[in-house]
Design a protein around this motif. Structure first.
Motif, short mmCIF file in Angstrom:
data_model
loop_
_atom_site.label_atom_id
_atom_site.label_comp_id
_atom_site.label_asym_id
_atom_site.label_seq_id
_atom_site.Cartn_x
_atom_site.Cartn_y
_atom_site.Cartn_z
N ILE A 320 0.84 -1.20 0.00
CA ILE A 320 0.00 0.00 0.00
C ILE A 320 0.87 1.25 0.00
O ILE A 320 1.81 1.37 0.80
N VAL A 321 0.57 2.17 -0.91
CA VAL A 321 1.16 3.51 -0.88
C VAL A 321 0.01 4.48 -0.69
O VAL A 321 -0.92 4.51 -1.49
N ASN A 322 0.07 5.25 0.40
CA ASN A 322 -1.03 6.17 0.68
C ASN A 322 -0.57 7.16 1.74
O ASN A 322 -0.01 6.76 2.76
N PRO A 323 -0.82 8.45 1.53
CA PRO A 323 -0.34 9.44 2.51
C PRO A 323 -1.23 9.54 3.74
O PRO A 323 -0.78 9.96 4.80
N TYR A 324 -2.52 9.17 3.58
CA TYR A 324 -3.48 9.36 4.66
C TYR A 324 -4.15 8.04 5.02
O TYR A 324 -5.27 7.76 4.60
N ILE A 325 -3.44 7.21 5.76
CA ILE A 325 -4.00 5.93 6.20
C ILE A 325 -4.47 6.10 7.64
O ILE A 325 -3.69 6.07 8.58
N ILE A 326 -5.77 6.33 7.78
CA ILE A 326 -6.40 6.45 9.10
C ILE A 326 -7.55 5.44 9.08
O ILE A 326 -8.70 5.78 8.82
N PRO A 327 -7.25 4.17 9.31
CA PRO A 327 -8.23 3.11 9.07
C PRO A 327 -9.36 3.09 10.10
O PRO A 327 -9.15 3.38 11.28
N ASN A 328 -10.56 2.75 9.63
CA ASN A 328 -11.64 2.47 10.58
C ASN A 328 -11.41 1.06 11.14
O ASN A 328 -10.46 0.37 10.78
N HIS A 329 -12.31 0.64 12.01
CA HIS A 329 -12.11 -0.64 12.69
C HIS A 329 -12.03 -1.81 11.71
O HIS A 329 -11.16 -2.70 11.85
N ALA A 330 -12.91 -1.81 10.71
CA ALA A 330 -12.95 -2.93 9.75
C ALA A 330 -11.66 -3.03 8.94
O ALA A 330 -11.09 -4.12 8.78
N ILE A 331 -11.19 -1.89 8.41
CA ILE A 331 -9.97 -1.88 7.61
C ILE A 331 -8.76 -2.25 8.46
O ILE A 331 -7.89 -3.02 8.04
N LEU A 332 -8.70 -1.73 9.68
CA LEU A 332 -7.58 -2.03 10.57
C LEU A 332 -7.53 -3.52 10.88
O LEU A 332 -6.46 -4.15 10.81
N GLN A 333 -8.67 -4.11 11.19
CA GLN A 333 -8.71 -5.53 11.51
C GLN A 333 -8.35 -6.38 10.29
O GLN A 333 -7.68 -7.42 10.42
N ALA A 334 -8.78 -5.95 9.11
CA ALA A 334 -8.45 -6.68 7.88
C ALA A 334 -6.94 -6.67 7.63
O ALA A 334 -6.34 -7.70 7.30
N LEU A 335 -6.31 -5.51 7.80
CA LEU A 335 -4.87 -5.40 7.60
C LEU A 335 -4.10 -6.26 8.60
O LEU A 335 -3.18 -7.00 8.23
N MET A 336 -4.50 -6.18 9.86
CA MET A 336 -3.81 -6.96 10.90
C MET A 336 -4.02 -8.46 10.70
O MET A 336 -3.10 -9.25 10.86
N THR A 337 -5.24 -8.84 10.33
CA THR A 337 -5.54 -10.26 10.10
C THR A 337 -4.71 -10.82 8.95
O THR A 337 -4.19 -11.93 9.02
N ALA A 338 -4.59 -10.02 7.87
CA ALA A 338 -3.79 -10.46 6.72
C ALA A 338 -2.34 -10.69 7.14
O ALA A 338 -1.74 -11.72 6.81
N ALA A 339 -1.78 -9.75 7.87
CA ALA A 339 -0.38 -9.87 8.29
C ALA A 339 -0.19 -11.05 9.24
O ALA A 339 0.78 -11.82 9.11
N LEU A 340 -1.09 -11.21 10.19
CA LEU A 340 -0.99 -12.31 11.15
C LEU A 340 -1.19 -13.67 10.48
O LEU A 340 -0.76 -14.70 11.00
#
Length: 468
Positions: A320-340
């Protein structure tokens, strides 16, 4: 006598808002937060709700599609891209939520940074025979604007119709002198939700963040680059601005044009006859992509759903390239789940942003990323403004939408989702090259030990994230 009347009036207004929240609220936590604000912060709570809290998705106050039915399904151009079954679901999601099918007869050119992008744009503008449509969030006076004025004057003399749509807030600095010049030479202009007192409370928070150029319904451009000299000269605070744009030739251009025409109708009240526009497609089957518009009056959270689905579909990597990554709960959990789950998740962003409060809020999520194994790369050779997502050499997303509440919920955005391995590999190579130039954050324990004052500032900024 006056005070009791004002108190009674305030209570009545608050009760009306409470009823509206209960009927139209989306998330219980958000509804509860606004209820508390209305009753614990006199006057300010009501004003904040009017500015930021109302559910446009329910009210359809700024409905584009319903005003002018231009985004109808065009089944005759639908095709199946060469991607895995897992990713095919994403194309179906986009088609159902935005009525935009996959188009396959396209030729694409990836454009990086201002110099290459504007050279390509001006070259294409010179080819215009029928119409030029431009739509920008930021359109500023300067070298680029003056050069565009010269091109417009020449093309209008050749009977080419030129229409320019600009956002009322993003382009607030655009001078009246320049606008008069445009009108004098015959450019049709319209302003999206102008900055006017009468519409201040209803329109301030809902902006048109799209960047689109369409030439003769044949050549199109979209991406993150605005009409601003900072893309050529940089600025004193952040240095050179880096960004990503796309030049498109083929069927997908018609969908960019439909977005423009619909927005044009909302801003100007004038309809453009789209039946006069021919859809152009390359003779061979070229690059597959979908043009995805999103806005606060969609039936679904289109951009959030698509981003969420891409993140969940990742099997090998997600960049991901993005200057303004301020994730809501759903996006944050999706990112963390993918990495884990073992997916190589990397985020590349600038070491600082153009707004300090936003910078603090962006950094407030770093600890969560690192704890889950997400790698963070801070680019310090200028400002990265690109909005890019790459997944498994199968999907490349390029456009205007950030990963924050404003882009996912409030702004009108446009994103191109490309299904092409060669383009993905090209962009992946660029991404990894930029990562090598960047500062790497990968040590969770070390980052967690940062000064408590920074944690406090980030925590405060995080509270404001729904408004940013």
């Amino acid at each position: 006598m006056l005070v009791p009347i004002l108190v009674t009036l305030y209570i009545l207004i608050a009760l009306v808002m409470v009823i509206s929240l209960l009927l139209n609220g989306v998330r219980p936590s958000k509804t509860l937060a606004w209820l508390l604000a209305i009753f614990t912060i006199p006057v300010a709570g009501v004003l904040l709700y009017i500015l930021f809290g109302r559910n446009r998705r329910k009210s359809k106050m700024f409905s584009l599609k319903n005003q002018f039915g231009t985004l109808n399904k065009l089944e005759n151009v639908t095709c199946s891209p060469d991607i895995s079954v897992n990713k095919q679901k994403i194309t179906s999601l986009i088609h159902k939520t935005s009525s935009c099918p996959v188009t396959c007869h396209n030729d694409l050119e990836l454009l990086k940074d201002g110099k290459n992008t504007f050279e390509s744009i001006f070259e294409a503008l010179e080819e215009a025979k029928e119409h030029i449509h431009l739509q920008y969030y930021i359109f500023e006076d300067g070298i680029l604007a003056d050069k565009l004025l010269e091109v417009f004057e020449r093309k209008i003399a050749e009977n080419v119709t030129v229409r320019l749509l600009y956002d009322g807030i993003g382009s607030y600095s655009l001078s009246k002198k320049y606008l008069k010049k445009l009108k004098h030479i015959g450019v049709e202009t319209a302003q999206f939700l102008p900055f006017k007192f009468g519409r201040f409370l209803t329109a301030l928070n809902y902006r048109n963040h799209r960047k689109i150029i369409v030439i003769d319904n044949k050549i199109g451009f979209t991406g993150g680059i605005n009409i601003s000299d900072k893309y050529l000269k940089g600025d004193p605070a952040l240095g050179k601005w880096h960004d990503t744009h796309l030049k498109i030739e083929g069927e997908a251009v018609d969908f960019l044009n439909r977005i423009f025409v619909t927005d044009w109708f909302l801003a100007s009240g004038n309809k453009v006859d789209i039946s006069a526009f021919k859809m152009h497609g390359s003779a061979r089957k070229g690059t597959s992509l979908q043009i995805v518009p999103s806005g606060p009056d969609d039936d679904f959270d289109v951009m959030e759903q698509v981003y969420f689905s891409i993140i969940n579909s990742a099997e090998k990597y997600l960049y991901i390239v993005n200057p303004y990554i301020i994730p809501n709960h759903a996006i944050l959990q999706a990112l963390m789940t993918a990495a884990l789950s073992g997916v190589d998740v990397r985020i590349l962003m600038s070491s600082s942003t153009d707004i300090k409060l936003v910078d603090w809020c962006v950094r407030a999520y770093f600890e969560s990323y690192l704890k889950a194994g997400i790698k963070i790369y801070l680019y310090d050779d200028g400002f990265l403004h690109s909005k890019v997502m790459l997944c498994d050499d199968e999907i490349a997303s390029i456009g205007t939408a950030n990963l924050d509440n404003r882009s996912l919920q409030q702004n009108y955005e446009a994103q191109a989702f490309v299904y092409d391995k060669d383009l993905c590999l090209q962009m992946k190579s660029d991404f990894l090259r930029d990562c090598e130039k960047s500062i790497v954050l990968g040590d969770y324990k070390k980052y967690k030990e940062r000064p408590w004052i920074k944690k406090l500032i980030e925590g405060f900024a995080k509270l404001l994230s729904p408004l940013l």
